[in-house]
Scaffold this active site. Structure first.
Site, mmCIF file in Angstrom:
data_model
loop_
_atom_site.group_PDB
_atom_site.id
_atom_site.type_symbol
_atom_site.label_atom_id
_atom_site.label_comp_id
_atom_site.label_asym_id
_atom_site.label_seq_id
_atom_site.Cartn_x
_atom_site.Cartn_y
_atom_site.Cartn_z
ATOM 1 N N SER A 168 0.830 -1.206 0.000
ATOM 2 C CA SER A 168 0.000 0.000 0.000
ATOM 3 C C SER A 168 0.871 1.265 0.000
ATOM 4 C CB SER A 168 -0.973 -0.024 1.174
ATOM 5 O OG SER A 168 -2.065 0.843 0.944
ATOM 6 N N LYS A 188 -22.407 18.261 9.691
ATOM 7 C CA LYS A 188 -21.374 18.622 10.662
ATOM 8 C C LYS A 188 -20.969 17.444 11.542
ATOM 9 C CE LYS A 188 -18.525 21.331 12.693
ATOM 10 N NZ LYS A 188 -17.270 21.647 12.001
#
Length: 321
Positions: A136, A188
């Site tokens: 990765s 939010k």
């Protein structure tokens, strides 16, 4: 017995006071070269001459987050070591030894950019040597190399991005717990573990993952000179052995660190060079600095950080079984 206790107490206080003094002295230093946290010696492994080939190590998870009071983030250490290489005209090549499952997207990308800048600034070759795992984000860094060496059994690949969220809404519902979010906008509290993830929220996170994935694909395409369509086929997150990776064009040669270093020497065109590694400087100042940092930390064992790991999700270029 009392005398021994007083002696021990005196020693602890002396170390603490000395640590504060060191902290106050080094707090005003702007050049990291003089800071105990970034104090290394150059250890000559082998070779001779004035030219140098630096073996640079990427060990463990790639992160810019401090794990404990006395351990500097690996990304910070590598950044400073790269800066030193940039300033050393005697360095003629770099061998990047990668033993890492990857890590944070931002920290990985910043290190990758610095490696590319180093090559451009100094016009020196960069050869990659993969250890047992270079997956990765570890492979992301490897794409900066002019050549990639691996063992046939190296674990690499895992080309992609992961973003995980912990959700305990079912558990708190059974316990009769309510959490109220007073927010300024619809999203939010996106990803709140106290309630189920909505489909619009999932799409927002997926967009972030896709953008980071596209960046990963781009660096492979450019670094390995592979067609984008081909990279998209193999970058599905699966892990590859070094042997498989070589067949796919992700690795160039089989070999260990010494093989990669010898190849780097041939790229310099020089007959000989010193093989150099950075080793931590062992000094009284360094010891006092680390002890002072440890004892002044409210959570020296890192327990609070472990307990809060799930509260700050991050985009990761990381192999997570």
């Amino acid at each position: 017995m009392n005398r021994k206790r007083w002696t021990a107490l005196f020693l602890v206080l002396a170390v603490f006071v000395l640590g504060i003094g060191v902290e106050s002295i080094f707090g005003g230093i702007r050049n990291l070269t003089d800071h105990p946290e970034y104090a290394w010696d150059e250890h000559v492994v082998s070779g001779s001459g004035t030219a140098k080939i630096v073996q640079l190590y990427v060990n463990g998870t790639i992160t810019s987050e401090r794990s404990t009071a006395s351990v500097t983030p690996m990304a910070d250490l590598l950044t400073e070591q790269i800066r030193r290489i940039e300033e050393d005209e005697q360095v003629k090549a770099v061998v990047l030894r990668i033993e890492s499952p990857g890590g944070e997207v931002v920290a990985t990308d910043e290190l990758h950019r610095r490696l590319l800048r180093l090559k451009e600034l100094r016009q020196i070759p960069l050869v990659v040597s993969m250890g047992s795992t270079a997956a990765s984000g570890g492979y992301y860094l490897a794409t900066a190399g002019d050549a990639i060496f691996a063992n046939p059994n190296t674990l690499t690949g895992s080309l992609g991005v992961i973003f995980t969220l912990t959700n305990y809404s079912n558990a708190i519902h059974k316990l009769g717990i309510q959490e109220y979010a007073i927010k300024s906008g619809r999203f939010k509290d996106i990803g709140s573990p106290a309630r189920p993830l909505t489909e619009p929220e999932r799409q927002i996170f997926q967009t972030l993952v896709n953008q980071s994935y596209d960046r990963f694909v781009d660096v492979i395409v450019k670094g390995r000179s592979l067609p984008r369509e081909r990279v998209l086929q193999i970058a599905d997150g699966r892990i590859y052995s070094g042997e498989q990776a070589k067949r796919l064009g992700l690795v160039d040669r089989f070999g260990d660190l010494e093989d990669a270093t010898r190849y780097a020497l041939t790229l310099t065109g020089l007959p000989e060079a010193q093989i150099v590694r950075f080793t931590e400087n062992i000094s009284l100042g360094n010891l006092i600095f680390r002890m002072q940092r440890y004892w002044s930390n409210p959570d020296p064992l890192g327990l609070e950080r472990i307990l809060q790991q799930g509260s700050t999700p991050k985009l990761l270029y990381q192999f997570i079984p």
